[in-house]
Design a protein around this motif. Sequence first.
Motif, PDB file in Angstrom:
ATOM      1  N   LEU A   7      32.545  54.688  58.834  1.00  0.00           N
ATOM      2  CA  LEU A   7      31.451  54.205  58.005  1.00  0.00           C
ATOM      3  C   LEU A   7      31.118  55.201  56.909  1.00  0.00           C
ATOM      4  CD1 LEU A   7      29.364  52.028  57.453  1.00  0.00           C
ATOM      5  CD2 LEU A   7      27.849  53.152  59.083  1.00  0.00           C
ATOM      6  N   PHE A   8      31.121  56.487  57.231  1.00  0.00           N
ATOM      7  CA  PHE A   8      30.850  57.522  56.237  1.00  0.00           C
ATOM      8  C   PHE A   8      31.875  57.470  55.109  1.00  0.00           C
ATOM      9  CE2 PHE A   8      29.347  61.347  54.460  1.00  0.00           C
ATOM     10  CZ  PHE A   8      30.447  62.119  54.120  1.00  0.00           C
ATOM     11  N   PHE A   9      33.162  57.382  55.438  1.00  0.00           N
ATOM     12  CA  PHE A   9      34.195  57.320  54.414  1.00  0.00           C
ATOM     13  C   PHE A   9      34.143  56.005  53.642  1.00  0.00           C
ATOM     14  CE2 PHE A   9      36.108  60.788  56.872  1.00  0.00           C
ATOM     15  CZ  PHE A   9      36.263  61.702  55.829  1.00  0.00           C
ATOM     16  N   LEU A  10      33.753  54.936  54.289  1.00  0.00           N
ATOM     17  CA  LEU A  10      33.587  53.659  53.605  1.00  0.00           C
ATOM     18  C   LEU A  10      32.473  53.757  52.571  1.00  0.00           C
ATOM     19  CD1 LEU A  10      34.470  50.668  53.464  1.00  0.00           C
ATOM     20  CD2 LEU A  10      32.687  50.189  55.137  1.00  0.00           C
ATOM     21  N   LEU A  11      31.374  54.385  52.942  1.00  0.00           N
ATOM     22  CA  LEU A  11      30.267  54.577  52.000  1.00  0.00           C
ATOM     23  C   LEU A  11      30.682  55.472  50.839  1.00  0.00           C
ATOM     24  CD1 LEU A  11      27.203  54.961  54.382  1.00  0.00           C
ATOM     25  CD2 LEU A  11      27.715  53.057  52.846  1.00  0.00           C
ATOM     26  N   LEU A  12      31.429  56.526  51.112  1.00  0.00           N
ATOM     27  CA  LEU A  12      31.891  57.393  50.037  1.00  0.00           C
ATOM     28  C   LEU A  12      32.794  56.650  49.073  1.00  0.00           C
ATOM     29  CD1 LEU A  12      32.709  60.865  51.638  1.00  0.00           C
ATOM     30  CD2 LEU A  12      30.882  60.277  50.044  1.00  0.00           C
ATOM     31  N   ASN A  13      33.603  55.741  49.608  1.00  0.00           N
ATOM     32  CA  ASN A  13      34.509  54.968  48.772  1.00  0.00           C
ATOM     33  C   ASN A  13      33.752  54.055  47.813  1.00  0.00           C
ATOM     34  OD1 ASN A  13      37.042  54.123  47.873  1.00  0.00           O
ATOM     35  ND2 ASN A  13      36.975  52.344  49.213  1.00  0.00           N
ATOM     36  N   SER A  14      32.575  53.575  48.227  1.00  0.00           N
ATOM     37  CA  SER A  14      31.809  52.693  47.357  1.00  0.00           C
ATOM     38  C   SER A  14      30.966  53.478  46.358  1.00  0.00           C
ATOM     39  CB  SER A  14      30.916  51.759  48.177  1.00  0.00           C
ATOM     40  OG  SER A  14      29.910  52.493  48.820  1.00  0.00           O
ATOM     41  N   ALA A  29      32.558  48.167  43.895  1.00  0.00           N
ATOM     42  CA  ALA A  29      32.634  47.792  42.485  1.00  0.00           C
ATOM     43  C   ALA A  29      33.037  46.317  42.354  1.00  0.00           C
ATOM     44  CB  ALA A  29      33.631  48.686  41.759  1.00  0.00           C
ATOM     45  N   LYS A  30      33.984  45.889  43.143  1.00  0.00           N
ATOM     46  CA  LYS A  30      34.436  44.498  43.091  1.00  0.00           C
ATOM     47  C   LYS A  30      33.293  43.546  43.432  1.00  0.00           C
ATOM     48  CE  LYS A  30      38.092  41.472  44.664  1.00  0.00           C
ATOM     49  NZ  LYS A  30      39.290  41.291  45.440  1.00  0.00           N
ATOM     50  N   ASN A  31      32.497  43.885  44.438  1.00  0.00           N
ATOM     51  CA  ASN A  31      31.366  43.044  44.826  1.00  0.00           C
ATOM     52  C   ASN A  31      30.324  42.973  43.710  1.00  0.00           C
ATOM     53  OD1 ASN A  31      28.444  42.991  46.146  1.00  0.00           O
ATOM     54  ND2 ASN A  31      29.850  41.799  47.438  1.00  0.00           N
ATOM     55  N   ARG A  32      30.112  44.069  42.994  1.00  0.00           N
ATOM     56  CA  ARG A  32      29.140  44.071  41.904  1.00  0.00           C
ATOM     57  C   ARG A  32      29.636  43.292  40.694  1.00  0.00           C
ATOM     58  NH1 ARG A  32      28.369  50.255  41.420  1.00  0.00           N
ATOM     59  NH2 ARG A  32      30.055  50.302  42.918  1.00  0.00           N
ATOM     60  N   ILE A  33      30.939  43.245  40.477  1.00  0.00           N
ATOM     61  CA  ILE A  33      31.492  42.528  39.323  1.00  0.00           C
ATOM     62  C   ILE A  33      31.509  41.023  39.562  1.00  0.00           C
ATOM     63  CG2 ILE A  33      33.629  42.100  38.031  1.00  0.00           C
ATOM     64  CD1 ILE A  33      34.185  45.117  38.273  1.00  0.00           C
ATOM     65  N   GLU A  34      31.753  40.588  40.777  1.00  0.00           N
ATOM     66  CA  GLU A  34      31.942  39.172  41.080  1.00  0.00           C
ATOM     67  C   GLU A  34      30.630  38.402  41.000  1.00  0.00           C
ATOM     68  OE1 GLU A  34      33.855  39.388  44.891  1.00  0.00           O
ATOM     69  OE2 GLU A  34      35.825  39.585  43.984  1.00  0.00           O
ATOM     70  N   ARG A  35      30.321  37.944  39.792  1.00  0.00           N
ATOM     71  CA  ARG A  35      29.113  37.153  39.534  1.00  0.00           C
ATOM     72  C   ARG A  35      29.162  36.627  38.111  1.00  0.00           C
ATOM     73  NH1 ARG A  35      25.377  39.589  41.836  1.00  0.00           N
ATOM     74  NH2 ARG A  35      26.709  41.105  42.798  1.00  0.00           N
ATOM     75  N   ASN A  92      40.884  53.928  40.088  1.00  0.00           N
ATOM     76  CA  ASN A  92      39.852  54.163  41.106  1.00  0.00           C
ATOM     77  C   ASN A  92      38.524  53.488  40.735  1.00  0.00           C
ATOM     78  OD1 ASN A  92      39.012  55.165  43.578  1.00  0.00           O
ATOM     79  ND2 ASN A  92      38.272  57.080  42.693  1.00  0.00           N
ATOM     80  N   CYS A  93      38.610  52.273  40.239  1.00  0.00           N
ATOM     81  CA  CYS A  93      37.444  51.441  39.888  1.00  0.00           C
ATOM     82  C   CYS A  93      36.651  51.980  38.709  1.00  0.00           C
ATOM     83  CB  CYS A  93      36.528  51.233  41.089  1.00  0.00           C
ATOM     84  SG  CYS A  93      37.338  50.449  42.484  1.00  0.00           S
ATOM     85  N   LYS A 114      45.315  37.158  22.413  1.00  0.00           N
ATOM     86  CA  LYS A 114      46.503  37.998  22.472  1.00  0.00           C
ATOM     87  C   LYS A 114      46.201  39.365  23.074  1.00  0.00           C
ATOM     88  CE  LYS A 114      48.299  35.646  18.509  1.00  0.00           C
ATOM     89  NZ  LYS A 114      47.894  35.436  17.173  1.00  0.00           N
ATOM     90  N   ALA A 115      44.957  39.597  23.435  1.00  0.00           N
ATOM     91  CA  ALA A 115      44.551  40.925  23.876  1.00  0.00           C
ATOM     92  C   ALA A 115      44.867  41.175  25.344  1.00  0.00           C
ATOM     93  CB  ALA A 115      43.060  41.118  23.639  1.00  0.00           C
ATOM     94  N   VAL A 116      45.295  42.384  25.606  1.00  0.00           N
ATOM     95  CA  VAL A 116      45.379  42.911  26.957  1.00  0.00           C
ATOM     96  C   VAL A 116      44.630  44.234  26.865  1.00  0.00           C
ATOM     97  CG1 VAL A 116      46.876  43.828  28.748  1.00  0.00           C
ATOM     98  CG2 VAL A 116      47.588  41.832  27.427  1.00  0.00           C
ATOM     99  N   ALA A 117      43.377  44.221  27.280  1.00  0.00           N
ATOM    100  CA  ALA A 117      42.528  45.389  27.083  1.00  0.00           C
ATOM    101  C   ALA A 117      42.136  46.011  28.420  1.00  0.00           C
ATOM    102  CB  ALA A 117      41.277  45.005  26.304  1.00  0.00           C
ATOM    103  N   ILE A 118      42.190  47.313  28.447  1.00  0.00           N
ATOM    104  CA  ILE A 118      41.686  48.077  29.583  1.00  0.00           C
ATOM    105  C   ILE A 118      40.342  48.653  29.127  1.00  0.00           C
ATOM    106  CG2 ILE A 118      42.088  49.971  31.189  1.00  0.00           C
ATOM    107  CD1 ILE A 118      44.138  47.635  31.347  1.00  0.00           C
ATOM    108  N   TRP A 119      39.297  48.295  29.847  1.00  0.00           N
ATOM    109  CA  TRP A 119      37.937  48.685  29.496  1.00  0.00           C
ATOM    110  C   TRP A 119      37.450  49.774  30.439  1.00  0.00           C
ATOM    111  CZ3 TRP A 119      34.996  45.972  25.696  1.00  0.00           C
ATOM    112  CH2 TRP A 119      35.632  44.839  25.164  1.00  0.00           C
ATOM    113  N   GLU A 120      36.816  50.799  29.902  1.00  0.00           N
ATOM    114  CA  GLU A 120      36.147  51.804  30.714  1.00  0.00           C
ATOM    115  C   GLU A 120      34.811  51.215  31.169  1.00  0.00           C
ATOM    116  OE1 GLU A 120      34.133  56.228  30.284  1.00  0.00           O
ATOM    117  OE2 GLU A 120      35.001  55.274  28.530  1.00  0.00           O
ATOM    118  N   ILE A 121      34.505  51.353  32.437  1.00  0.00           N
ATOM    119  CA  ILE A 121      33.225  50.875  32.960  1.00  0.00           C
ATOM    120  C   ILE A 121      32.200  51.989  32.780  1.00  0.00           C
ATOM    121  CG2 ILE A 121      31.973  50.051  34.981  1.00  0.00           C
ATOM    122  CD1 ILE A 121      34.677  48.974  36.043  1.00  0.00           C
TER     123      ILE A 121
END
Length: 146
Positions: A7-14, A29-35, A92-93, A114-121
């Motif tokens: 659980l500790f490592f899971l929390l660190l990962n988020s 990050a995925k959960n926060r984006i999905e909306r 790494n998200c 035509k764009a393929v863009a990588i965006w910094e969050i």
Amino acid sequence: MRKAIYLFFLLLNSCQKYEEGPWFSLYSAKNRIERKWKIEEYYVNDIDSSTSIVNNPCYMNLIFVSGEYYEFYGESNSISCSINGSWELKNNCKEIGIYLMPNSFFSSGPLSSKAVAIWEILRLTRNDFWIQTTYNNVKYKVKMQS
């Protein structure tokens, strides 16, 4: 004990440090984006260009759904518009790749077909999603709210 360590490592990962926050989140990050997101501010080379989005006949919201699929959609003056595409978290998200399908309503920049863009969050909370990219030597920044 193993469950506590897991659980500790899971929390660190988020935990992700974005330039504009948050420092810590219990949601991935995925959960926060999905909306559903609405573009509130749009900058081109640090100049507020939000009116170019708002005045578009198909002023759009974005819906990021699981499975890394998303849809731009909007309605204006009896015109119904939608654009499909895909997305993926990278580095790494800390970045998101956004890929539009053909027939985009935007004619240029990282939101064109035509764009393929990588965006910094820059900021990612459950209510704010801020991203920026440089595309063809032009800096773009988008601030969205859910």
